[in-house]
Design a protein around this motif. Sequence first.
Motif, PDB file in Angstrom:
ATOM      1  N   LEU A  49       0.857  -1.183   0.000  1.00  0.00           N
ATOM      2  CA  LEU A  49       0.000   0.000   0.000  1.00  0.00           C
ATOM      3  C   LEU A  49       0.891   1.230   0.000  1.00  0.00           C
ATOM      4  CD1 LEU A  49      -2.588  -0.864   2.838  1.00  0.00           C
ATOM      5  CD2 LEU A  49      -2.929  -1.110   0.373  1.00  0.00           C
ATOM      6  N   SER A  50       0.383   2.331  -0.495  1.00  0.00           N
ATOM      7  CA  SER A  50       1.123   3.591  -0.387  1.00  0.00           C
ATOM      8  C   SER A  50       0.197   4.663   0.176  1.00  0.00           C
ATOM      9  CB  SER A  50       1.686   4.025  -1.740  1.00  0.00           C
ATOM     10  OG  SER A  50       0.662   4.232  -2.689  1.00  0.00           O
ATOM     11  N   PHE A  51       0.747   5.461   1.059  1.00  0.00           N
ATOM     12  CA  PHE A  51       0.056   6.618   1.617  1.00  0.00           C
ATOM     13  C   PHE A  51       0.900   7.852   1.302  1.00  0.00           C
ATOM     14  CE2 PHE A  51      -1.294   3.089   4.244  1.00  0.00           C
ATOM     15  CZ  PHE A  51      -2.643   3.318   4.461  1.00  0.00           C
ATOM     16  N   ALA A  52       0.245   8.981   1.141  1.00  0.00           N
ATOM     17  CA  ALA A  52       0.983  10.214   0.899  1.00  0.00           C
ATOM     18  C   ALA A  52       0.300  11.367   1.617  1.00  0.00           C
ATOM     19  CB  ALA A  52       1.068  10.511  -0.601  1.00  0.00           C
ATOM     20  N   ALA A  53       1.105  12.351   1.987  1.00  0.00           N
ATOM     21  CA  ALA A  53       0.603  13.572   2.622  1.00  0.00           C
ATOM     22  C   ALA A  53       1.265  14.759   1.938  1.00  0.00           C
ATOM     23  CB  ALA A  53       0.907  13.577   4.115  1.00  0.00           C
ATOM     24  N   SER A  54       0.464  15.774   1.635  1.00  0.00           N
ATOM     25  CA  SER A  54       0.971  16.965   0.973  1.00  0.00           C
ATOM     26  C   SER A  54       0.241  18.178   1.537  1.00  0.00           C
ATOM     27  CB  SER A  54       0.745  16.865  -0.541  1.00  0.00           C
ATOM     28  OG  SER A  54       1.139  18.048  -1.197  1.00  0.00           O
ATOM     29  N   TRP A  55       0.969  19.271   1.705  1.00  0.00           N
ATOM     30  CA  TRP A  55       0.313  20.469   2.225  1.00  0.00           C
ATOM     31  C   TRP A  55       0.925  21.727   1.628  1.00  0.00           C
ATOM     32  CZ3 TRP A  55       3.225  17.103   5.197  1.00  0.00           C
ATOM     33  CH2 TRP A  55       4.412  17.592   5.757  1.00  0.00           C
ATOM     34  N   ARG A  56       0.161  22.809   1.776  1.00  0.00           N
ATOM     35  CA  ARG A  56       0.590  24.106   1.249  1.00  0.00           C
ATOM     36  C   ARG A  56      -0.078  25.218   2.040  1.00  0.00           C
ATOM     37  NH1 ARG A  56      -3.055  26.907  -1.895  1.00  0.00           N
ATOM     38  NH2 ARG A  56      -4.964  25.807  -2.496  1.00  0.00           N
ATOM     39  N   THR A  57       0.431  26.423   1.849  1.00  0.00           N
ATOM     40  CA  THR A  57      -0.186  27.613   2.419  1.00  0.00           C
ATOM     41  C   THR A  57      -1.275  28.111   1.473  1.00  0.00           C
ATOM     42  OG1 THR A  57       1.876  28.237   3.511  1.00  0.00           O
ATOM     43  CG2 THR A  57       0.223  29.968   3.222  1.00  0.00           C
ATOM     44  N   VAL A  58      -2.447  28.391   2.029  1.00  0.00           N
ATOM     45  CA  VAL A  58      -3.596  28.825   1.236  1.00  0.00           C
ATOM     46  C   VAL A  58      -3.747  30.343   1.324  1.00  0.00           C
ATOM     47  CG1 VAL A  58      -6.095  28.622   0.938  1.00  0.00           C
ATOM     48  CG2 VAL A  58      -4.762  26.628   1.644  1.00  0.00           C
ATOM     49  N   THR A  59      -3.995  30.955   0.184  1.00  0.00           N
ATOM     50  CA  THR A  59      -4.298  32.386   0.134  1.00  0.00           C
ATOM     51  C   THR A  59      -5.676  32.556  -0.500  1.00  0.00           C
ATOM     52  OG1 THR A  59      -3.376  32.753  -2.073  1.00  0.00           O
ATOM     53  CG2 THR A  59      -1.837  32.849  -0.216  1.00  0.00           C
ATOM     54  N   PRO A  60      -6.329  33.695  -0.299  1.00  0.00           N
ATOM     55  CA  PRO A  60      -7.647  33.896  -0.910  1.00  0.00           C
ATOM     56  C   PRO A  60      -7.631  33.713  -2.422  1.00  0.00           C
ATOM     57  CG  PRO A  60      -7.228  35.585   0.743  1.00  0.00           C
ATOM     58  CD  PRO A  60      -5.951  34.818   0.596  1.00  0.00           C
ATOM     59  N   LYS A  61      -6.517  34.013  -3.043  1.00  0.00           N
ATOM     60  CA  LYS A  61      -6.428  33.924  -4.500  1.00  0.00           C
ATOM     61  C   LYS A  61      -6.435  32.469  -4.994  1.00  0.00           C
ATOM     62  CE  LYS A  61      -2.495  35.034  -6.294  1.00  0.00           C
ATOM     63  NZ  LYS A  61      -1.337  35.841  -6.757  1.00  0.00           N
ATOM     64  N   ASP A  62      -5.915  31.522  -4.185  1.00  0.00           N
ATOM     65  CA  ASP A  62      -5.812  30.130  -4.643  1.00  0.00           C
ATOM     66  C   ASP A  62      -6.573  29.165  -3.743  1.00  0.00           C
ATOM     67  OD1 ASP A  62      -4.179  29.694  -2.367  1.00  0.00           O
ATOM     68  OD2 ASP A  62      -2.369  30.093  -3.494  1.00  0.00           O
ATOM     69  N   ALA A  63      -7.629  29.657  -3.103  1.00  0.00           N
ATOM     70  CA  ALA A  63      -8.364  28.824  -2.140  1.00  0.00           C
ATOM     71  C   ALA A  63      -8.975  27.588  -2.772  1.00  0.00           C
ATOM     72  CB  ALA A  63      -9.453  29.660  -1.464  1.00  0.00           C
TER      73      ALA A  63
END
Length: 233
Positions: A193-207
Amino acid sequence: MTALLPGTVMAACPPVPPEIATPLGALTFATEINGCELPATPLRAFRLPSGAVVSRWSTSSADVETGLGRYVEEPIGPVELTDCWALLWRVSARVALPGVVVTATLPVGAQGVANPGQGIAAVEFDADDVRLSVGTRDEEDLCAGPGAPPRWESLLPQVYKRRHWPHWGVNVFENRGLRWQLPELAAGEQCDLSFAASWRTVTPKDADDQSTWFAVGMPVDMTLCQADSAGLR
């Protein structure tokens, strides 16, 4: 040498529980085999030249290995991802295993929402200015993908007719992660099995941007390939 990456040069390192440090707390992994949960800390651990860490547990019923590290995700648009991590999980059955359960969860209090898609089971978390996606491949890929026992392909009709659940499958666990309950494994079979996690900073322009979701649909064979190169690091 490990079963995940035979022939790969790696060095022993202190064993610690595999986890991903996210802005919303540690994403931890647990394995239950026939009703018994494995200890969080593995018996042995090895570091690859890429920096990824392979961990190993051994019981009378099965061998379990994980490979954990950052991975490279090419941007699909103008939005920058802050970080991407993947964990490859493998069980090799010594005896018949009718009950194997794997979970990937954030701490109690995290509140995510299911965000599935074609081939992907995922849960998404939004907190302040952070968007975090946690994902895995879905039941169809489990049955017919590169990490499955060949006989599991016969289970595909159950998936298409939605008759597999609650006997086996993947679902959102307590709104804070994902839980896999596997079909029965015969002695000598193995499953990846593979699991992944990804994150970023959200701004109103790219919500509305879904870059983190697209980043967590990595197939098992691609995860293996990156683990043995500079990808998982």
